[in-house]
Design an enzyme around this catalytic site. Structure first.
Site, PDB file in Angstrom:
ATOM      1  N   THR A  13      12.049  11.242 -34.281  1.00 32.00           N
ATOM      2  CA  THR A  13      12.114  10.407 -35.495  1.00 32.00           C
ATOM      3  C   THR A  13      10.771   9.746 -35.804  1.00 32.00           C
ATOM      4  O   THR A  13      10.457   9.478 -36.970  1.00 32.00           O
ATOM      5  CB  THR A  13      13.201   9.322 -35.380  1.00 32.00           C
ATOM      6  OG1 THR A  13      12.841   8.357 -34.367  1.00 32.00           O
ATOM      7  CG2 THR A  13      14.560   9.927 -35.062  1.00 32.00           C
ATOM      8  N   TYR A  18      11.873  -1.764 -45.525  1.00 32.69           N
ATOM      9  CA  TYR A  18      12.014  -1.261 -44.145  1.00 32.69           C
ATOM     10  C   TYR A  18      10.666  -0.882 -43.561  1.00 32.69           C
ATOM     11  O   TYR A  18      10.373  -1.186 -42.395  1.00 32.69           O
ATOM     12  CB  TYR A  18      12.924  -0.041 -44.195  1.00 32.69           C
ATOM     13  CG  TYR A  18      13.099   0.734 -42.934  1.00 32.69           C
ATOM     14  CD1 TYR A  18      12.528   1.995 -42.782  1.00 32.69           C
ATOM     15  CD2 TYR A  18      13.882   0.232 -41.889  1.00 32.69           C
ATOM     16  CE1 TYR A  18      12.726   2.738 -41.623  1.00 32.69           C
ATOM     17  CE2 TYR A  18      14.080   0.970 -40.731  1.00 32.69           C
ATOM     18  CZ  TYR A  18      13.503   2.230 -40.607  1.00 32.69           C
ATOM     19  OH  TYR A  18      13.698   2.973 -39.465  1.00 32.69           O
ATOM     20  N   LEU A  32      11.937   7.524 -40.414  1.00 33.80           N
ATOM     21  CA  LEU A  32      13.271   7.621 -41.012  1.00 33.80           C
ATOM     22  C   LEU A  32      14.224   8.199 -39.967  1.00 33.80           C
ATOM     23  O   LEU A  32      14.530   9.396 -39.946  1.00 33.80           O
ATOM     24  CB  LEU A  32      13.191   8.503 -42.265  1.00 33.80           C
ATOM     25  CG  LEU A  32      14.174   8.222 -43.397  1.00 33.80           C
ATOM     26  CD1 LEU A  32      14.343   6.745 -43.669  1.00 33.80           C
ATOM     27  CD2 LEU A  32      13.760   8.955 -44.665  1.00 33.80           C
ATOM     28  N   HIS A  33      14.679   7.321 -39.068  1.00 33.15           N
ATOM     29  CA  HIS A  33      15.428   7.744 -37.878  1.00 33.15           C
ATOM     30  C   HIS A  33      16.750   8.451 -38.224  1.00 33.15           C
ATOM     31  O   HIS A  33      16.934   9.619 -37.949  1.00 33.15           O
ATOM     32  CB  HIS A  33      15.776   6.522 -37.018  1.00 33.15           C
ATOM     33  CG  HIS A  33      14.616   5.683 -36.584  1.00 33.15           C
ATOM     34  ND1 HIS A  33      13.712   6.061 -35.624  1.00 33.15           N
ATOM     35  CD2 HIS A  33      14.236   4.442 -36.987  1.00 33.15           C
ATOM     36  CE1 HIS A  33      12.822   5.089 -35.447  1.00 33.15           C
ATOM     37  NE2 HIS A  33      13.114   4.101 -36.256  1.00 33.15           N
ATOM     38  N   ASP A  34      17.694   7.718 -38.777  1.00 34.60           N
ATOM     39  CA  ASP A  34      19.082   8.191 -38.869  1.00 34.60           C
ATOM     40  C   ASP A  34      19.292   9.428 -39.729  1.00 34.60           C
ATOM     41  O   ASP A  34      20.114  10.298 -39.386  1.00 34.60           O
ATOM     42  CB  ASP A  34      19.978   7.048 -39.366  1.00 34.60           C
ATOM     43  CG  ASP A  34      20.078   5.917 -38.352  1.00 34.60           C
ATOM     44  OD1 ASP A  34      20.438   4.801 -38.743  1.00 34.60           O
ATOM     45  OD2 ASP A  34      19.777   6.145 -37.154  1.00 34.60           O
TER      46      ASP A  34
END
Ligand code: RIB
Ligand code: CA
Length: 313
Positions: free
Chosen positions: A196, A227, A242-244
């Site tokens: 990520t 963010y 942008l992890h998720d």
């Protein structure tokens, strides 16, 4: 090809919000059976509200949202309001969601949905602390053969943590839940910081999202602008990771990603390294692999997919 039945377990959370929108925008590939919420980035009363806000933004009030566990299994909740804001969805001026929560607990929704499904048919997509998923497994082990895969955002196999030097936020929040999932025997695909942190919302990528135009684009641009400030300040990076959405993008376009099967354990005792995901990258323990650790991404392809799907909403 029939749409893949999935449950997203989340703690919205600004990057969770983009992951939800990506799933909402992909009904041909993903049959989103429900959204389950957990305490994580912010307390549960806000994560469930935020999930309902994003559901309304995407005009998908047909998808049930369930509230789950209000705290980790053993440890106190340490939220991440410094990243996501006090609301958990700062960066945009939201209307309160009108559609209510579904009745019942998130853990029971996961259990009931899996028990009613065919073997190896349900994909669980936890993108917050693993408390709900772990408790579903403990409450009803009979769900295990019903789960095709648990694709989760969490951990860090070969790079430092983001909440301690050793641990990533989701796993650190509930390491005991993570241990239950890692030892479950289910097919696991781990999207940790290794991958990520390669998915950075650079100014060009932010501009591509902004240039879509319309309410979705405006909301996502506002959320990501808020963010990103945390990671730009912390890492000196050109944007935030942008992890998720990596989890959802993998379901949509798996060839954007690459990784390695290895044994992953989690530290649950040491105060110094609690929550560390210990990946046996070189097989030195001789333990069988229990997880595919994703560590490669076509970042340009990832953002192109996000833009293409956001345009559909
Ligand atoms: O470490 C990143 C993870 O923690 C993401 O899921 C983010 O939403 C927070 O939950
Ligand atoms: Ca999250």
């Amino acid at each position: 090809m029939a749409a893949r039945p999935i449950i997203i377990d989340c703690d919205p959370g600004l990057d969770d919000a983009v992951a939800l929108l990506l799933a909402f925008a992909s009904p041909e590939e993903l049959d989103l059976l429900g959204i389950t919420c957990v305490a994580g980035n912010v307390p549960l009363d806000r994560t469930e509200r935020n999930a309902r806000i994003i559901r309304a933004l995407a005009w998908r009030d047909d998808v049930p949202v369930y509230a789950g566990c209000p705290r980790p299994m053993l440890r106190p909740l340490h939220a991440a309001e410094r990243v996501h804001g006090k609301s958990g969805l700062d960066g945009y001026d939201w209307d309160e969601p009108s559609a209510p929560l579904a009745d019942g607990h998130a853990v029971d929704f996961i259990v009931d949905t899996c028990l009613a499904a065919d073997d190896r048919s349900i994909t669980l997509c936890p993108i917050g602390p693993l408390t709900n998923v772990a408790l579903a497994i403990v409450k009803e082990p009979g769900i295990l053969p019903k789960i095709a895969e648990i694709a989760f955002m969490g951990g860090a196999a070969t790079i430092p943590g983001n909440v301690t030097p050793a641990a990533e936020f989701n796993i650190h929040a509930d390491p005991h839940a993570a241990r239950i999932v890692l030892e479950s025997g289910v097919k696991l695909t781990m999207f940790g910081l290794d991958v990520t942190h390669q998915a950075i919302t650079t100014p060009d990528r932010m501009a591509a999202i902004r240039d879509i135009g319309g309410p979705i684009s405006e909301a996502v641009t506002g959320m990501l602008t808020f963010y990103d400030r945390h990671d730009i300040e912390r890492y000196g990076a050109p944007g935030g990771p942008l992890h998720d959405p990596c989890v959802i993008a993998y379901l949509l376009q798996p060839d954007l990603f690459g990784g390695k099967d290895c044994h992953v354990a989690v530290e649950t005792e040491s105060e110094t390294t609690i929550g560390q995901t210990v990946a046996d990258w070189w097989g030195v323990t001789g333990k069988d692999a229990n997880c595919r650790v994703i560590n490669r991404i076509d970042a340009d392809g990832f953002y192109a997919l996000i833009v293409e799907r956001l345009k559909r909403l």
